[in-house]
Design a protein around this motif. Structure first.
Motif, PDB file in Angstrom:
ATOM      1  N   ILE A  64       0.877  -1.079   0.074  1.00 48.97           N
ATOM      2  CA  ILE A  64       0.112  -0.049   0.009  1.00 48.97           C
ATOM      3  C   ILE A  64       0.746   1.189   0.000  1.00 48.97           C
ATOM      4  N   PRO A  65       0.783   1.950  -1.094  1.00 50.30           N
ATOM      5  CA  PRO A  65       1.631   3.103  -1.023  1.00 50.30           C
ATOM      6  C   PRO A  65       1.222   4.508  -0.087  1.00 50.30           C
ATOM      7  N   LEU A  66       1.841   5.483  -0.158  1.00 45.83           N
ATOM      8  CA  LEU A  66       1.556   6.395   0.784  1.00 45.83           C
ATOM      9  C   LEU A  66       0.341   7.112   0.725  1.00 45.83           C
ATOM     10  N   GLU A 112       5.040   6.318  -4.439  1.00 45.31           N
ATOM     11  CA  GLU A 112       5.831   6.501  -3.293  1.00 45.31           C
ATOM     12  C   GLU A 112       5.287   5.731  -2.111  1.00 45.31           C
ATOM     13  N   THR A 113       6.383   5.406  -1.438  1.00 48.88           N
ATOM     14  CA  THR A 113       6.023   4.596  -0.081  1.00 48.88           C
ATOM     15  C   THR A 113       7.006   4.847   0.842  1.00 48.88           C
ATOM     16  N   ASN A 114       6.772   4.750   2.172  1.00 53.16           N
ATOM     17  CA  ASN A 114       7.454   5.071   3.345  1.00 53.16           C
ATOM     18  C   ASN A 114       7.506   3.839   4.444  1.00 53.16           C
ATOM     19  N   ILE A 115       8.760   3.648   4.989  1.00 52.45           N
ATOM     20  CA  ILE A 115       8.969   2.699   6.171  1.00 52.45           C
ATOM     21  C   ILE A 115       8.156   2.889   7.137  1.00 52.45           C
ATOM     22  N   ASP A 116       7.323   4.104   7.281  1.00 48.67           N
ATOM     23  CA  ASP A 116       6.803   4.459   8.366  1.00 48.67           C
ATOM     24  C   ASP A 116       5.084   3.993   8.337  1.00 48.67           C
ATOM     25  N   GLY A 117       5.170   3.314   6.976  1.00 51.42           N
ATOM     26  CA  GLY A 117       3.840   2.820   6.759  1.00 51.42           C
ATOM     27  C   GLY A 117       3.373   1.463   7.048  1.00 51.42           C
ATOM     28  N   VAL A 118       4.476   1.004   7.618  1.00 50.71           N
ATOM     29  CA  VAL A 118       4.614  -0.611   7.810  1.00 50.71           C
ATOM     30  C   VAL A 118       4.040  -0.729   9.238  1.00 50.71           C
ATOM     31  N   PRO A 119       4.579   0.075  10.330  1.00 54.63           N
ATOM     32  CA  PRO A 119       4.157  -0.646  12.089  1.00 54.63           C
ATOM     33  C   PRO A 119       2.578  -0.015  11.928  1.00 54.63           C
ATOM     34  N   GLY A 131       7.535  -6.142   1.069  1.00 52.09           N
ATOM     35  CA  GLY A 131       7.778  -4.876  -0.106  1.00 52.09           C
ATOM     36  C   GLY A 131       8.827  -4.003   0.448  1.00 52.09           C
ATOM     37  N   HIS A 132       8.316  -3.378   1.638  1.00 49.36           N
ATOM     38  CA  HIS A 132       9.137  -2.432   2.169  1.00 49.36           C
ATOM     39  C   HIS A 132      10.621  -3.001   2.844  1.00 49.36           C
ATOM     40  N   ARG A 133      10.581  -4.232   3.093  1.00 45.02           N
ATOM     41  CA  ARG A 133      12.010  -4.805   3.428  1.00 45.02           C
ATOM     42  C   ARG A 133      12.677  -4.543   2.051  1.00 45.02           C
ATOM     43  N   GLU A 134      11.988  -5.124   1.096  1.00 42.87           N
ATOM     44  CA  GLU A 134      13.040  -4.954  -0.363  1.00 42.87           C
ATOM     45  C   GLU A 134      13.335  -3.446  -0.695  1.00 42.87           C
ATOM     46  N   THR A 180      10.570   5.298  -4.127  1.00 42.71           N
ATOM     47  CA  THR A 180       9.671   5.446  -5.392  1.00 42.71           C
ATOM     48  C   THR A 180       9.966   4.112  -6.302  1.00 42.71           C
ATOM     49  N   PHE A 181       8.645   3.800  -6.635  1.00 46.75           N
ATOM     50  CA  PHE A 181       8.483   2.698  -7.648  1.00 46.75           C
ATOM     51  C   PHE A 181       7.833   2.572  -8.634  1.00 46.75           C
ATOM     52  N   ASP A 182       7.810   2.083  -9.726  1.00 47.55           N
ATOM     53  CA  ASP A 182       7.061   2.136 -10.900  1.00 47.55           C
ATOM     54  C   ASP A 182       5.776   1.422 -10.921  1.00 47.55           C
ATOM     55  N   THR A 183       4.687   2.327 -10.805  1.00 47.39           N
ATOM     56  CA  THR A 183       3.505   1.601 -10.485  1.00 47.39           C
ATOM     57  C   THR A 183       2.752   0.733 -11.385  1.00 47.39           C
ATOM     58  N   ALA A 184       3.218   0.284 -12.463  1.00 46.96           N
ATOM     59  CA  ALA A 184       2.984  -0.580 -13.539  1.00 46.96           C
ATOM     60  C   ALA A 184       3.523  -1.717 -13.100  1.00 46.96           C
ATOM     61  N   THR A 185       4.952  -1.820 -12.982  1.00 50.06           N
ATOM     62  CA  THR A 185       5.763  -2.968 -12.763  1.00 50.06           C
ATOM     63  C   THR A 185       5.910  -3.242 -11.376  1.00 50.06           C
ATOM     64  N   GLY A 186       5.932  -2.365 -10.561  1.00 47.74           N
ATOM     65  CA  GLY A 186       6.299  -2.523  -9.090  1.00 47.74           C
ATOM     66  C   GLY A 186       7.757  -2.549  -8.690  1.00 47.74           C
ATOM     67  N   GLN A 187       8.431  -2.188  -9.728  1.00 51.40           N
ATOM     68  CA  GLN A 187      10.049  -2.146  -9.529  1.00 51.40           C
ATOM     69  C   GLN A 187      10.140  -0.884  -8.694  1.00 51.40           C
ATOM     70  N   LEU A 188      11.327  -1.056  -7.826  1.00 50.61           N
ATOM     71  CA  LEU A 188      11.906   0.064  -7.136  1.00 50.61           C
ATOM     72  C   LEU A 188      12.816   1.099  -8.207  1.00 50.61           C
TER      73      LEU A 188
END
Ligand code: GLY
Length: 372
Positions: free
Chosen positions: A131-133, A147-154, A182-185, A199-207
């Motif tokens: 789940i992105p930001l 875009e995503t943040n590690i603070d979105g995990v806990p 995903g956030h670990r990766e 930041t990741f590619d929303t179509a491929t999911g690649q970092l």
């Protein structure tokens, strides 16, 4: 100088939260200046759940029906946020609602937590399997959907898992595990240091890049990124120890090795300036996470407890405002919200106070915080 005991510190923190909850007619405590007055967020921003969480802990510890009722009223004030398009509904509805449910049946609160978990799941990116930001997240004004943040995990992973158990919808648990993986990766380096954002590619999911919103530099370890990462991977290890316990241990080792001698983090682990400011909130998050990890890892438990207790005692000694501070009594001072934009750089931060309350609750043994 008399030293405050852990029990006295906990009582002061809780009294401040309960007093504020009784008086406040609108908004949610966000951060406070040294005089004790809160700056409020109108709708709870990303932090309102921590204030309610403090009330839940106080109610549970004191077995206090009046505080429990107060916490419930505040929890229901979060209802308008169910459809806010932000990952931080994980913080809002885990700490603000779900931890208050404990073992009791409260269909109104349970429905709220389930609705928030389902709405969060609806925002997952299927390619990246996380789940992105989201467009309404605190940080998202400057970034896009990928875009995503590690603070979105806990918080988020425990909320999704809780909702899966409540509803029988196994896909919510799978999403919790995927979100953590995903956030670990995306955010965890090989050496166990954590970079806040990706930041990741929303179509491929690649970092496509790693960076930080609030740290010193894109490749520095901002103290709260490490703390949130440690807590997030510990939460994930509660769900699936075989998959996440080693990661949580790795992040804990990084934290323990780099923690300064006085046991309180500077705001960014890579700021070498001897006068670099501290962040008591990062210290509190990391300590609460270590205490939880100690419950999962018998082999290293004594190390995690010793380090966490050293930090918590240092916070109590140097940063908790004593009873003589009047209106400010029970503040956790010297948190640093956002140095880049000079926001609340030496303040009480509501999430820091929550995690110090949680850590002290665990250390004084009145309630178990092993699964929250
Ligand atoms: N956005 C979470 C933090 O500032 O720690």
């Amino acid at each position: 100088m008399t030293t405050m005991t852990r029990t006295e510190a906990l009582a002061l923190l809780s009294a401040r939260a309960v007093g504020t909850a009784r008086e406040a007619t609108h908004g949610f405590p966000h951060f406070a200046h040294n005089d004790g007055d809160w700056t409020l967020s109108p709708d709870g921003d990303w932090t309102g759940g921590f204030f309610v969480g403090q009330l839940w802990l106080a109610a549970r510890r004191g077995d206090d029906d009046a505080v429990d009722r107060l916490a419930r009223v505040w929890a229901l004030r979060l209802a308008p946020r169910v459809q806010s398009r932000t990952i931080f509904r994980g913080f809002l509805f885990w700490y603000g609602v779900a931890i208050g449910l404990d073992d009791r049946d409260d269909p109104q609160l349970a429905d709220l937590a389930v609705a928030a978990a389902r709405a969060l799941a609806g925002d997952a990116n299927l390619a990246a399997r996380l789940i992105p930001l989201g467009p309404e997240a605190e940080e998202a004004h400057a970034v896009g959907e990928g875009e995503t943040n590690i603070d979105g995990v806990p918080g988020t992973v425990l909320l999704l898992d809780w909702a899966a158990r409540r509803t029988g919808d196994e896909s919510l648990r799978q999403l919790a595990l995927d979100h953590a993986a995903g956030h670990r990766e995306f955010c965890v380096r090989d050496d166990g240091g954590v970079i806040q954002s990706a930041t990741f590619d929303t179509a491929t999911g690649q970092l496509t890049r790693r960076y930080t919103h609030k740290g010193l530099a894109d490749d520095s370890i901002w103290a709260r990124a490490q703390a949130w990462g440690l807590l997030g991977m510990t939460h994930a290890a509660i769900l699936d120890p075989a998959e996440f316990l080693d990661t949580a241990r790795h992040l804990a080792r990084w934290w323990i090795t780099r923690l300064p001698d006085d046991s309180i983090c500077r705001w960014d682990f890579d700021d070498d300036d001897p006068a670099a400011p501290i962040d008591t909130s990062a210290t509190a998050i990391g300590s609460a996470a270590l205490l939880k990890l100690a419950e999962l890892d018998a082999r290293e438990a004594h190390v995690y407890r010793e380090v966490a207790q050293g930090s918590v005692d240092a916070l109590v000694r140097t940063a908790v405002a004593p009873l003589t501070a009047g209106k400010a009594a029970g503040m956790l001072r010297h948190g640093l919200y956002n140095r880049r934009i000079d926001l609340a750089t030496d303040h009480e931060l509501v999430w820091g106070t929550y995690y110090l309350t949680e850590a002290l609750s665990a250390m004084t043994g009145r309630i178990s915080t092993a699964r929250i």
